[in-house]
Design a protein around this motif. Structure first.
Motif, short mmCIF file in Angstrom:
data_model
loop_
_atom_site.label_atom_id
_atom_site.label_comp_id
_atom_site.label_asym_id
_atom_site.label_seq_id
_atom_site.Cartn_x
_atom_site.Cartn_y
_atom_site.Cartn_z
N LYS A 80 0.82 -1.00 -0.01
CA LYS A 80 -0.18 0.09 0.01
C LYS A 80 0.86 1.25 -0.12
CE LYS A 80 -0.60 0.63 4.96
NZ LYS A 80 -1.70 0.68 6.07
N PRO A 81 0.23 2.57 -0.41
CA PRO A 81 1.05 3.73 -0.47
C PRO A 81 1.79 3.75 0.91
CG PRO A 81 -0.74 4.02 -1.44
CD PRO A 81 -0.99 2.55 -0.95
N GLY A 82 3.20 4.05 1.05
CA GLY A 82 3.97 4.42 2.19
C GLY A 82 4.89 3.33 2.52
N ASP A 83 4.55 2.18 1.82
CA ASP A 83 5.72 0.99 1.95
C ASP A 83 7.03 1.17 1.41
OD1 ASP A 83 3.76 -0.54 3.36
OD2 ASP A 83 3.03 -1.82 1.78
N LEU A 84 8.20 0.93 1.86
CA LEU A 84 9.23 0.88 1.19
C LEU A 84 9.80 -0.55 1.63
CD1 LEU A 84 12.02 3.36 1.41
CD2 LEU A 84 12.75 0.93 1.99
N ILE A 85 10.25 -1.07 0.34
CA ILE A 85 10.55 -2.51 0.34
C ILE A 85 12.04 -2.54 -0.29
CG2 ILE A 85 10.17 -4.71 -0.97
CD1 ILE A 85 7.18 -3.97 -1.28
N ARG A 86 12.87 -3.05 0.45
CA ARG A 86 14.24 -3.30 0.26
C ARG A 86 14.40 -4.69 -0.34
NH1 ARG A 86 17.89 -0.44 4.32
NH2 ARG A 86 19.48 -2.27 4.01
N VAL A 101 21.60 10.15 -1.23
CA VAL A 101 20.24 9.29 -1.25
C VAL A 101 19.41 10.56 -0.86
CG1 VAL A 101 18.85 7.81 0.22
CG2 VAL A 101 21.13 7.18 -0.33
N ASP A 102 20.09 11.43 0.01
CA ASP A 102 19.20 12.82 0.28
C ASP A 102 18.62 13.48 -0.80
OD1 ASP A 102 19.75 11.99 2.81
OD2 ASP A 102 21.21 13.47 3.19
N GLU A 103 19.35 13.40 -1.97
CA GLU A 103 18.90 14.18 -3.04
C GLU A 103 17.79 13.52 -3.92
OE1 GLU A 103 22.48 14.89 -5.63
OE2 GLU A 103 23.60 15.68 -3.89
N LEU A 104 17.63 12.11 -3.58
CA LEU A 104 16.45 11.58 -4.34
C LEU A 104 14.99 11.83 -3.86
CD1 LEU A 104 18.35 7.82 -4.57
CD2 LEU A 104 18.29 9.95 -6.30
N GLY A 105 15.21 12.15 -2.42
CA GLY A 105 13.99 12.57 -1.87
C GLY A 105 12.97 11.43 -1.56
N VAL A 106 13.58 10.51 -1.23
CA VAL A 106 12.86 9.20 -1.02
C VAL A 106 11.72 9.37 0.14
CG1 VAL A 106 13.23 6.73 -0.05
CG2 VAL A 106 14.98 7.84 -1.32
N ASP A 107 11.65 10.10 1.16
CA ASP A 107 10.51 10.33 2.06
C ASP A 107 9.54 10.79 1.20
OD1 ASP A 107 11.76 9.64 4.60
OD2 ASP A 107 12.93 11.55 4.27
N GLU A 108 9.74 11.76 0.20
CA GLU A 108 8.45 12.06 -0.73
C GLU A 108 8.09 11.14 -1.39
OE1 GLU A 108 11.60 13.76 -0.25
OE2 GLU A 108 10.89 15.57 0.95
N LEU A 109 8.87 10.38 -1.95
CA LEU A 109 8.45 9.41 -3.05
C LEU A 109 7.50 8.28 -1.94
CD1 LEU A 109 11.67 8.52 -4.86
CD2 LEU A 109 9.73 9.76 -5.71
N ALA A 110 7.97 8.05 -1.02
CA ALA A 110 7.04 7.25 -0.03
C ALA A 110 5.87 7.59 0.20
CB ALA A 110 8.02 6.81 1.20
N ALA A 111 5.80 9.14 0.37
CA ALA A 111 4.40 9.71 0.85
C ALA A 111 3.58 9.43 -0.24
CB ALA A 111 4.86 10.91 1.18
#
Length: 502
Positions: free
Chosen positions: A28-34, A93-103
């Motif tokens: 679901k939205p918000g999931d981060l899968i390694r 990684v900070d430049e990729l905006g992963v937090d925003e992507l996960a949101a």
């Protein structure tokens, strides 16, 4: 333990792709899968299968984001695919905006170890390793995400037991309830998977009972099985059930087709609406048992659509719609006035004709089968909440469809088709029917106003608000009947009737 790691053997490429489908139906939205593992372990294969499953397109081009670092897909659930193999420094990684992507969706990360501790909270970690001619997946994660994944894997096991374990799973529908549906496709055709786990009772709200018990909502798939078999036994087109696990809340059922009783541009087709009305008349001409024993030997008692159920449903107006429409909550005096008005109206239903009430007899649940004839021409689904109650309720569901606008003239044509078919079947009191129809139409549309606002305010589903003008218009039509005078006065006195007419 529920959140302990899973070990899953993936014997070949097809097994990896099926596992990708299983994961796709759990995220679901918000999931981060390694996605972890050595070169060639299958991370990209798994990511592609997951993305294609969510897209519903097995041929979707899914390039590796090795050089771009991020590849995003605007799908039913947005997916952001990251490959950090060429990352030169974890700070990037900070430049990729992963937090925003996960949101905004699901984030799949290949080579997550290159990011150090810069990734936000992980939902699931999938480590792939070579094992013989195939591979092995070790899966761990937080309890909520692992619970969803275990459910999806249990569905695959259920399908395997039914002989459909090799089937391609695709999301079909998630409705306003907790039920979800999938299509399962093999070379033998398509079937529908109903995923409806048992729901725990909510808090008691009246007489020690939760809302679901008062409103007689199905809490397992047993009512669906019972009503389905009863409908089929009397010649109506309900889906055949090929496999059932009532305790797990899983059914594998017939795919009745994709035909809609709406036109290609989403408009109601008069001929089909009238046919649906005649089918209701045929249903109401039959007698229906309150106690049903299923073919598996389980018993289901069809509840009565009693005053308690009707009242708790219309109270969704004071609970949710009044604060939405007026900007202030309903106080005790307003609630008492509201219930007094409705009870005076409900008194008039004491002698109304009763029958099996399917409860959601409208466009999303009616399947037009052009090539068929008679009762087989219209497929019926979504009847697990069926009750014995005023026969006019389902006519109101059809003639004032919550999801598509039924103009007043088409409503009249639907009612006329129902009346003519009912008269042909035997004695019929049109005046009594029209009164019961108006009452149940007002009751149903009041309930729906409250439900759709609740879906927005409580459940974060604002898309239901677009239906409110239609529902208010329907309610205005119903309240014009003299039998609804006490309720119409309430809406007028508190400024709600103006909203209805808007």
């Amino acid at each position: 333990m529920e959140n302990s790691a899973l070990e899953i053997a993936l014997g070949d490429e097809a097994a990896t792709q099926r596992f990708g489908e299983d994961v796709a139906l759990a995220v679901k939205p918000g999931d981060l899968i390694r996605l972890e593992g050595d070169l060639g372990a299958g991370k990209t294969t798994l990511a592609r299968a997951l993305i294609r499953s969510i897209a519903g397109d097995p041929d979707l081009e899914v390039p590796s984001p090795t050089f771009t670092l991020v590849q995003s897909y605007d799908l039913r659930i947005p997916v952001h695919h990251l490959d950090l193999y060429r990352l030169s420094d974890a700070d990037e990684v900070d430049e990729l905006g992963v937090d925003e992507l996960a949101a905004t969706g699901v984030v799949l990360v290949e080579w997550p170890e290159r990011a150090g501790d810069r990734l936000p909270g992980t939902s699931v970690t999938i480590r792939l390793e070579h094992e013989g001619d195939g591979r092995r997946a070790t899966v761990s994660g937080n309890p909520a995400a692992m619970g969803r994944l275990r459910r999806s894997l249990a569905i695959r096991d259920f399908l395997a037991a039914a002989g459909w374990g090799q089937g391609r799973r695709r999301f079909l529908l998630g409705d306003a309830s907790t039920r979800a549906y999938e299509t399962v496709e093999t070379g033998d055709g398509i079937r529908i998977l109903m995923n409806a786990p048992k729901q725990p009772d909510g808090p008691p709200i009246r007489d020690g009972k939760p809302y679901s018990q008062i409103a007689h909502l199905a809490e397992s798939v047993l009512p669906f099985v019972a009503i389905d078999e009863a409908l089929r036994a009397k010649g109506f087109c309900a889906p055949e059930i090929f496999a059932a696990d009532v305790d797990a809340g899983l059914l594998l059922i017939e795919h009745l087709g994709s035909g809609s009783y709406l036109s290609p541009d989403g408009q109601p087709v008069r001929e089909r609406c009238e046919e649906a009305a005649r089918l209701l008349a045929a249903m109401h001409a039959r007698s229906w048992p309150r106690e049903i024993r299923t073919s598996a030997g389980a018993d289901h008692i069809v509840p009565r659509y009693d005053r308690g159920a009707m009242a708790i449903e219309v109270e969704l107006i004071t609970d949710w719609y009044v604060p939405f429409a007026t900007g202030r909550p309903a106080d005790a005096a307003m609630r008492e006035e509201f219930l007094d008005a409705w009870n005076a109206v409900f008194d008039r239903l004491e002698t109304a004709e009763t029958s099996l009430v399917l409860r959601d007899y409208h466009s999303p649940n009616l399947i037009w089968r052009e090539e068929r004839a008679g009762l087989d021409r219209l497929g019926i689904i979504d009847f697990q909440d069926a009750m014995i109650g005023p026969a006019a309720y389902d006519v109101a569901s059809l003639a004032m469809d919550a999801r598509v606008t039924i103009p007043a003239e088409l409503e009249s044509a639907i009612l006329e088709a129902y009346v003519e078919a009912s008269r042909a079947a035997g004695a019929f009191d049109r005046t009594a029917f029209e009164e019961a129809y108006a009452i149940m139409a007002a009751q149903r549309n009041s309930k729906i106003l409250g439900i759709f606002v609740r879906l927005d305010r409580r459940d974060g589903k604002p898309q239901y608000l677009k239906h409110l003008p239609r529902i208010r218009s329907y309610l205005g039509r119903a309240l014009s009947h003299p039998a609804l005078a006490p309720v119409a006065r309430f809406y007028s006195r508190h400024g709600l009737l103006e909203d209805v007419a808007a």
